[in-house]
Design a protein around this motif. Structure first.
Motif, short mmCIF file in Angstrom:
data_model
loop_
_atom_site.label_atom_id
_atom_site.label_comp_id
_atom_site.label_asym_id
_atom_site.label_seq_id
_atom_site.Cartn_x
_atom_site.Cartn_y
_atom_site.Cartn_z
N CYS A 264 34.99 42.77 40.12
CA CYS A 264 35.43 41.32 40.64
C CYS A 264 36.16 40.59 39.29
O CYS A 264 36.16 41.06 38.44
N ASN B 235 37.53 37.55 39.49
CA ASN B 235 37.20 36.06 39.24
C ASN B 235 36.30 35.94 38.27
O ASN B 235 35.30 36.66 38.12
N CYS C 181 33.95 33.14 38.28
CA CYS C 181 32.95 32.11 38.32
C CYS C 181 32.02 31.77 37.30
O CYS C 181 31.40 32.86 36.75
N TYR D 292 29.30 30.75 36.64
CA TYR D 292 27.65 31.10 36.70
C TYR D 292 27.33 32.60 36.87
O TYR D 292 26.26 32.79 36.73
N CYS D 293 28.30 33.17 36.97
CA CYS D 293 28.04 34.64 37.80
C CYS D 293 28.25 35.79 36.67
O CYS D 293 29.26 35.89 36.02
N GLN E 174 32.97 42.22 46.71
CA GLN E 174 32.73 41.04 46.16
C GLN E 174 33.66 39.89 46.49
O GLN E 174 33.37 38.81 46.68
#
Ligand code: SAM
Ligand code: SF4
Length: 442
Positions: free
Chosen positions: A159, A161, A163, A165-166, A203
């Motif tokens: 992935c 991205n 994010c 929190y991830c 994802q």
């Protein structure tokens, strides 16, 4: 079956992608002479394919490690391997526990045979190198589903991205798309073996892109190619990202009957302040705009989501914005979680995990309660409708009944009437709960 062949026992945790990865692992090990067993006690190799997305997923694995360690001592001295996201995240610290012989990350599965060969109780082995191009495109997964009706096909890995929190970008590495022709080939292969549904996994499937020799294949194009395998092969996909889902994808779904009318579109929060902090790269307004575009093109689409309760600094106002967005959209169902801080993520580095546990828990229960109410309304709305369902097999609650999903991904139960897994049946909805449509055969 050859009694002398080595046996592998595998437990899979986490998302559909992990189920698909376990099927790749089994295929690689089969090539080395292993057969799968469902009895841990007779295994020569015990594997756990793990998830790091939330702390409680990792805690469960730690619990299982105790069980594996006892089995290793008591049984035939099986090797114990931790593979997947937790292997990638925890690396040496798993080896240091003394309970694990093999640690292999999501891009190291081709090298598992070598690791197994080299591993011994006093010589644990690890390979957690992430790759920029591994997609296991040429590997024909060993299917582990019981029904023989619905197969997962991984179309991309990693992935891009971030994010906040991830943990996924750290455990699964950079995004890469798989050769589309191998994807179509895999779909054709499972169809020929009797499967009637494939779920394309990534994802962020909307950023799927294959470029080679002047050929450029987008996710929308890939969907059409897979759907063209056969009109009686249903095509599903997950997960879509609200910032990337394109009109082209929505139009392709609308115009192709065997692409299922279901979009899983994780929103995470209804508050712009939280979305910004989560680095989701869309606003509430944008999200609602995408939902409107889906409903305009596909009025009967099922829309589902993921929600996180209690992200860093979330206020009651932010929380209420999530509840109001859920009301406004009317999701058919949702996966709902309390925020769990993951070491190394942007959020863990930059924002205190400051919503008290009891507040997170209370907000999550409000979210769940609301979603149950909305699901019930949505499911009630289906009463009286006639749906086409792909039979998956006997219903868990009542084996004299069959179960299967409608195109918009609602679970239906109905009388068997001589039908079997893999059949398409027309049913009429007569009743419902907030998770199941009760139907009769038409
Ligand atoms: N790639 C998909 C996406 O962006 O929607 C989902 C990937 S993640 C494995 C599945 C879901 O887990 C996310 O949509 C999010 O709701 C949840 N999740 C991820 N990190 C989390 C965290 N640190 N705490 C709680 N839930 C989390
Ligand atoms: Fe995680 Fe975001 Fe990537 Fe989904 S899109 S895997 S939530 S970083």
């Amino acid at each position: 079956m050859d009694q002398n062949r080595k046996k592998v026992y595998i437990e899979t945790y986490g998302c559909q992608m992990n189920v698909s990865d376990s099927e790749v692992i089994l295929s690689i090990l089969e090539g080395e002479g292993y057969v799968r067993t469902e009895e841990m006690g007779e295994a020569d190799l015990i594997l756990a394919n793990t998830c790091s997305v939330r702390d409680n997923a990792e805690q469960r694995i730690h619990g299982r490690l105790e069980v594996f360690a006892r089995e290793r001592k008591a049984g035939r001295g099986a090797l114990v391997g931790i593979v997947g996201c937790m292997a990638e995240r925890m690396k040496e610290s798993l080896l240091e526990s003394g309970k694990v012989d093999i640690v292999a990350g999501p891009d190291s599965y081709r090298r598992l045979p070598r690791l197994i060969e080299a591993a011994a109780p006093d010589r644990p082995q690890m390979d957690v190198i992430l790759s920029r191009d591994e997609t296991y495109a040429d590997i024909r997964p060993v299917r582990t589903d019981r029904s023989g009706v619905s197969a997962f096909i991984s179309i991309m890995r990693g992935c891009n991205n971030v994010c906040s929190y991830c943990v996924v970008p750290y455990t699964r590495g950079a995004e890469r798309s798989r050769d589309p022709f191998t994807i179509v080939e895999e779909a054709r292969d499972v169809f020929q073996r009797g499967y009637r549904e494939v779920t394309l996994l990534g994802q962020n499937v909307d950023s799927y892109l294959w470029k080679s020799d002047g050929c450029r294949i987008s996710f929308a194009k890939l969907l059409s190619m897979v759907a063209a395998v056969d009109p009686s092969l249903r095509v599903r996909f997950a997960t879509s990202h609200p910032k990337d889902i394109s009109d082209e994808v929505i139009e392709t779904m609308a115009s192709t009957p065997n692409i299922c009318r279901h979009i899983h579109l994780p929103v995470q929060s209804g508050s712009d302040r939280m979305l910004e902090k989560m680095r989701r790269k869309y606003t509430r307004e944008w999200y609602l705009g995408r939902v409107a575009a889906i409903r305009k093109a596909i009025p009967d689409a099922g829309i589902t989501t993921d929600v996180i309760a209690g992200f860093c600094s979330e206020t009651e106002e932010d929380h209420r914005a999530t509840l109001s967005l859920m009301e406004e959209v009317g999701f058919d169902w949702a996966f709902m979680f309390q925020y769990s801080e993951r070491p190394g993520t942007l959020a863990a580095r930059n924002y205190p995990d400051d919503v008290p546990p009891e507040v997170k828990a209370r907000r999550l229960s409000e979210i769940i309660e609301l979603q149950n109410r909305i699901s019930l309304q949505r499911y009630r709305g289906a009463i009286g409708r006639t749906l086409e369902v792909l039979v998956e097999g006997p219903s868990k609650r009542d084996p004299s009944q069959l179960c299967g999903r409608s195109s918009d991904s609602k679970m239906c139960v109905f009388p068997a009437g001589g039908h079997k897994a893999g059949d398409y049946v027309k049913v009429k909805v007569t009743d419902c709960t907030s998770a199941t449509l009760v139907c009769e055969l038409v």
